[in-house]
Design an enzyme around this catalytic site. Sequence first.
Site, short mmCIF file in Angstrom:
data_model
loop_
_atom_site.label_atom_id
_atom_site.label_comp_id
_atom_site.label_asym_id
_atom_site.label_seq_id
_atom_site.Cartn_x
_atom_site.Cartn_y
_atom_site.Cartn_z
N ASN A 1 -10.23 -0.73 0.17
CA ASN A 1 -8.78 -0.61 0.22
C ASN A 1 -8.21 -1.16 -1.10
OD1 ASN A 1 -6.06 -1.02 0.59
ND2 ASN A 1 -6.24 -1.88 2.65
N HIS B 1 -3.48 6.86 2.53
CA HIS B 1 -3.92 5.56 2.03
C HIS B 1 -5.28 5.22 2.64
CE1 HIS B 1 -4.33 1.43 1.12
NE2 HIS B 1 -3.86 0.96 2.27
N CYS C 1 0.82 -1.23 0.00
CA CYS C 1 0.00 0.00 0.00
C CYS C 1 0.85 1.27 0.00
CB CYS C 1 -0.93 0.00 1.19
SG CYS C 1 -1.88 -1.50 1.32
N1 ACO Z 1 -18.36 -8.78 9.74
C1 ACO Z 1 -18.82 -8.99 10.98
N2 ACO Z 1 -18.00 -9.25 12.02
C2 ACO Z 1 -16.67 -9.29 11.76
C3 ACO Z 1 -16.13 -9.09 10.47
C4 ACO Z 1 -17.04 -8.83 9.43
N3 ACO Z 1 -16.64 -8.62 8.17
N4 ACO Z 1 -14.79 -9.20 10.53
C5 ACO Z 1 -14.48 -9.46 11.80
N5 ACO Z 1 -15.62 -9.53 12.56
C6 ACO Z 1 -15.75 -9.78 13.99
C7 ACO Z 1 -14.58 -10.57 14.54
O1 ACO Z 1 -14.79 -11.96 14.38
C8 ACO Z 1 -14.62 -10.16 15.99
O2 ACO Z 1 -15.63 -10.88 16.64
P1 ACO Z 1 -15.42 -11.41 18.17
O3 ACO Z 1 -15.28 -10.18 19.00
O4 ACO Z 1 -16.66 -12.19 18.42
O5 ACO Z 1 -14.17 -12.24 18.13
C9 ACO Z 1 -15.07 -8.70 15.96
O6 ACO Z 1 -15.71 -8.53 14.68
C10 ACO Z 1 -13.93 -7.72 16.06
O7 ACO Z 1 -12.90 -8.08 15.13
P2 ACO Z 1 -11.58 -7.25 15.00
O8 ACO Z 1 -10.65 -7.91 14.02
O9 ACO Z 1 -11.04 -6.97 16.37
O10 ACO Z 1 -12.16 -5.90 14.37
P3 ACO Z 1 -11.46 -4.51 14.22
O11 ACO Z 1 -12.26 -3.49 14.88
O12 ACO Z 1 -9.98 -4.58 14.53
O13 ACO Z 1 -11.58 -4.23 12.65
C11 ACO Z 1 -10.22 -4.28 10.68
C12 ACO Z 1 -10.95 -5.10 11.73
C13 ACO Z 1 -11.24 -3.47 9.91
C14 ACO Z 1 -9.50 -5.23 9.72
C15 ACO Z 1 -9.20 -3.33 11.35
O14 ACO Z 1 -8.44 -4.06 12.30
C16 ACO Z 1 -8.24 -2.67 10.38
O15 ACO Z 1 -8.62 -1.83 9.62
N6 ACO Z 1 -6.93 -2.96 10.44
C17 ACO Z 1 -5.92 -2.30 9.64
C18 ACO Z 1 -6.05 -2.56 8.16
C19 ACO Z 1 -4.92 -1.88 7.40
O16 ACO Z 1 -4.60 -0.75 7.67
N7 ACO Z 1 -4.26 -2.58 6.47
C20 ACO Z 1 -3.10 -2.02 5.86
C21 ACO Z 1 -3.12 -2.05 4.45
S1 ACO Z 1 -3.56 -3.59 3.70
C22 ACO Z 1 -2.32 -4.04 2.57
O17 ACO Z 1 -1.20 -3.65 2.73
C23 ACO Z 1 -2.65 -4.97 1.46
#
Ligand code: ACO
Length: 316
Positions: free
Chosen positions: A272, A242, A114
Amino acid sequence: MSGIKLLGTGSAVPSKVVTNDDLAKIVDTNDEWISTRTGIRSRRYCAEGESHTSLCLAAARQALERSGVKPEEVGVCIVATLTPDYLTPAAACLLQRELGLSEDTVCFDLNAACSGFVYALHTAECLLAAAPRKYGLVLGAEVLSRITDFSDRGTCVLFGDGVGAAVVEWRAGYPSLHAVLGCRGNDEVLYAPGVHSDRPSYIHMDGQPVFRFAVEAVPRCAREVLSKAGLGLEDVDRFVFHQANQRIIDFAVKKLGIDPAKCTGNIEHTGNTSAASVPLLLDELITGGELRSGQRALCVGFGGGLTWAGALLELA
Ligand code: ACO
């Protein structure tokens, strides 16, 4: 002082729109979770007849046309991508053929996930200083839907496809990008294995550690670029971060103390798009009249690697 300015941009997104409700039909998710946790409402996927190559070509042609630069005037062509159609020939080599770039044009792909587009801008700035022709064609291009695991709700809701292109010109007297690039090697929290890996060839991401990395890296990188340039936050017209998650952008806005109106994005309808994210947003801001000639955009990418990259890009 010497460096590059942005002459023009182009973009190409595939025709197929995939909404959160569409994804809720294939994994256990819903529009409310996706939009509140990420800011994403829809993304685009390549459909039949569309490819990385066809999108690159469309975006590059548009950027060249809008810049008034002819293919034979391009000295350097770099495609930032982690999802090219071929490992070889590089996407940039296919552009050389299709656009009719001169055979002595420096053409290659660059993978910094990214952060790739900003890495590529800096690379183009360095290479153009030594090139006989001073125009550079720089793309960020991804077809992430090809390496998305549609059984993993934690990642499949995040990614989209698209290509953004930029034409830059190097000149003595133009400002430097004052680029800040970095890397903290990690193949545990975020990776997309190659075809010969023993891991499945999908993007894997542990969201929380990557989130923590991002909210630290973006403001730090933005400040380091400005410090290198001897400028302040008030000297920036637009912040082009990004588009990985709206919550990461909101954190950065708060930590930097900047006006959220200078930091509006497009994640809602792109998702993304990794390396394509920064140039797609630049193109949208320019075509929407929100970023104009003479203005400065502070671009910051971050992601797989783990990498980060920031640069101050001025519009000619
Ligand atoms: N729908 C419903 N529930 C979901 C989903 C979904 N799509 N995905 C995860 N959950 C659930 C999980 O199972 C978890 O449930 P639990 O509490 O019962 O275990 C709960 O939601 C919370 O999950 P988290 O992973 O803790 O959710 P979070 O708030 O961290 O959001 C996310 C996840 C959106 C991926 C976030 O962590 C994020 O944006 N991270 C950074 C992404 C990023 O910047 N990437 C860099 C670039 S990517 C690249 O380089 C290719």
